[in-house]
Scaffold this active site. Structure first.
Site, PDB file in Angstrom:
ATOM      1  CE1 TYR A   3     -15.379  38.548  -8.167  1.00  0.00           C
ATOM      2  CE2 TYR A   3     -17.299  37.141  -7.943  1.00  0.00           C
ATOM      3  CZ  TYR A   3     -16.510  37.969  -8.717  1.00  0.00           C
ATOM      4  OH  TYR A   3     -16.845  38.204 -10.030  1.00  0.00           O
ATOM      5  N   GLY A  47     -22.710  44.430 -15.614  1.00  0.00           N
ATOM      6  CA  GLY A  47     -22.691  45.889 -15.798  1.00  0.00           C
ATOM      7  C   GLY A  47     -23.908  46.424 -16.522  1.00  0.00           C
ATOM      8  CB  VAL A 106     -28.121  49.051 -13.914  1.00  0.00           C
ATOM      9  CG1 VAL A 106     -29.372  48.221 -14.123  1.00  0.00           C
ATOM     10  CG2 VAL A 106     -27.303  48.522 -12.744  1.00  0.00           C
ATOM     11  CB  ALA A 107     -24.269  51.849 -16.943  1.00  0.00           C
ATOM     12  CE  LYS A 108     -17.987  51.646 -12.991  1.00  0.00           C
ATOM     13  NZ  LYS A 108     -16.767  52.433 -13.016  1.00  0.00           N
ATOM     14  N   GLY A 109     -25.333  51.831 -11.890  1.00  0.00           N
ATOM     15  CA  GLY A 109     -26.518  52.449 -11.307  1.00  0.00           C
ATOM     16  C   GLY A 109     -27.069  53.606 -12.094  1.00  0.00           C
TER      17      GLY A 109
END
Length: 303
Positions: free
Chosen positions: A51, A198, A200-203
């Protein structure tokens, strides 16, 4: 915030962990987010040498320097930036892991890493050599425990059988239930914890739902299927709470899961994630309802 034991280790991690990749490079802003996490009882902080070319580790180390003994710092290795820093290569060799840890320790400004994770892995790797590197680092006192970050069933199986990993980080959500059939039961049976990402699955598993969906769909869901499933989940399960709360509680409902790692770039997002973790658990009936609405997707590759 409640804490859960991480595998066979003596580490107890908060049910919500902070995924530090979202902190950015502004140190004062990152400090505010980290302090908000500490106030909410979050003690698990997950970063990686990949990162921001290692800058993220520096920020995390700096932000946590005054509470080092009270927190669990997890970082990862195995990806090497090229000299031009426009891509990276995979290197799970013993030589590289043992060199990478020294650089991470320096950037984190700490004498030890609580959880050192292999940042990926393929079945073609020399897995025994990678394990040897982690075991030596434990003996030498550079790391307390080690784990892997992987969604590959064949790799997870090898490490579960041959190593002393205490955790596997993997993607899991109501829309990505691929680990449920084989990975989660295997790890639970072997007393290896799962740390999820992941969630919330990309929002999409938030109140913004279809705003965050791609026209190409998600995994084996078409956009049209998402347009049907997401409002149904909201209607049936999130009338009195946010969909993100339901998503986090869905992951926490599995006995293999120790912590849900969620990114946050503001103090308010931290508070929302903490509220979700502290909210009521899902009932068995609600879990069954979720499973009846969503797909029991499974891994087709890396078997």
């Amino acid at each position: 915030m409640k804490k859960r034991k991480l595998g066979t280790s003596d580490l107890f991690v908060s049910e919500i962990g902070l995924g530090c990749m979202s902190l950015g490079t502004d140190l004062p802003k990152a400090q505010t987010v980290v302090e908000a996490a500490l106030e909410e009882g979050i003690n698990y902080f997950d970063t990686a040498d990949l990162y921001e070319f290692g800058e993220n580790e520096k920020i995390v180390g700096n932000a946590l320097r005054n509470v080092r003994e009270q927190v669990v710092i997890a970082t990862k290795a195995g990806n090497r930036w090229t000299n031009s820093k426009d891509s990276w290569t995979w290197d799970p060799s013993k030589a590289y892991i043992k060199e990478a840890v020294k650089q991470s320790l320096k950037r984190l400004n700490t004498d030890y890493i609580d959880l050192y994770q292999l940042h990926g892995g393929t079945i073609e790797d020399n897995i025994e050599e990678s394990i040897e590197a982690f075991e030596e680092l434990k003996t030498e006192g550079f790391i307390k425990y080690y784990g892997i970050s992987s969604i590959r069933p064949n790799v997870i199986r090898e490490y579960a059988q041959k190593s002393n990993i205490v955790s596997v980080m993997m993607q899991l959500s109501m829309l990505d239930r691929r680990p449920e059939e084989e990975a989660l039961p295997l790890l639970h049976d072997n007393n290896i914890s799962v740390v999820t990402r992941g969630t919330v699955a990309k929002g999409m598993l938030s109140d913004r739902m279809l705003e965050k969906a791609s026209s190409k769909g998600y995994l084996d869901y078409s956009y049209e299927e998402l347009a049907e499933v997401l409002p149904l989940l909201k209607e049936k399960l999130a009338s009195s709470r946010s969909l993100a709360e339901v998503a986090i509680q869905y992951n926490l409902a599995h006995p293999a899961v120790a912590s849900v790692v969620a990114g946050a770039s503001t103090a308010e997002q931290i508070k929302e994630n903490a509220r979700a973790a502290n909210s009521d658990s899902l009932t068995p009936e609600e879990i069954d309802l979720i499973k009846s609405i969503t797909k029991a997707n499974r891994y087709d590759q890396h078997r």
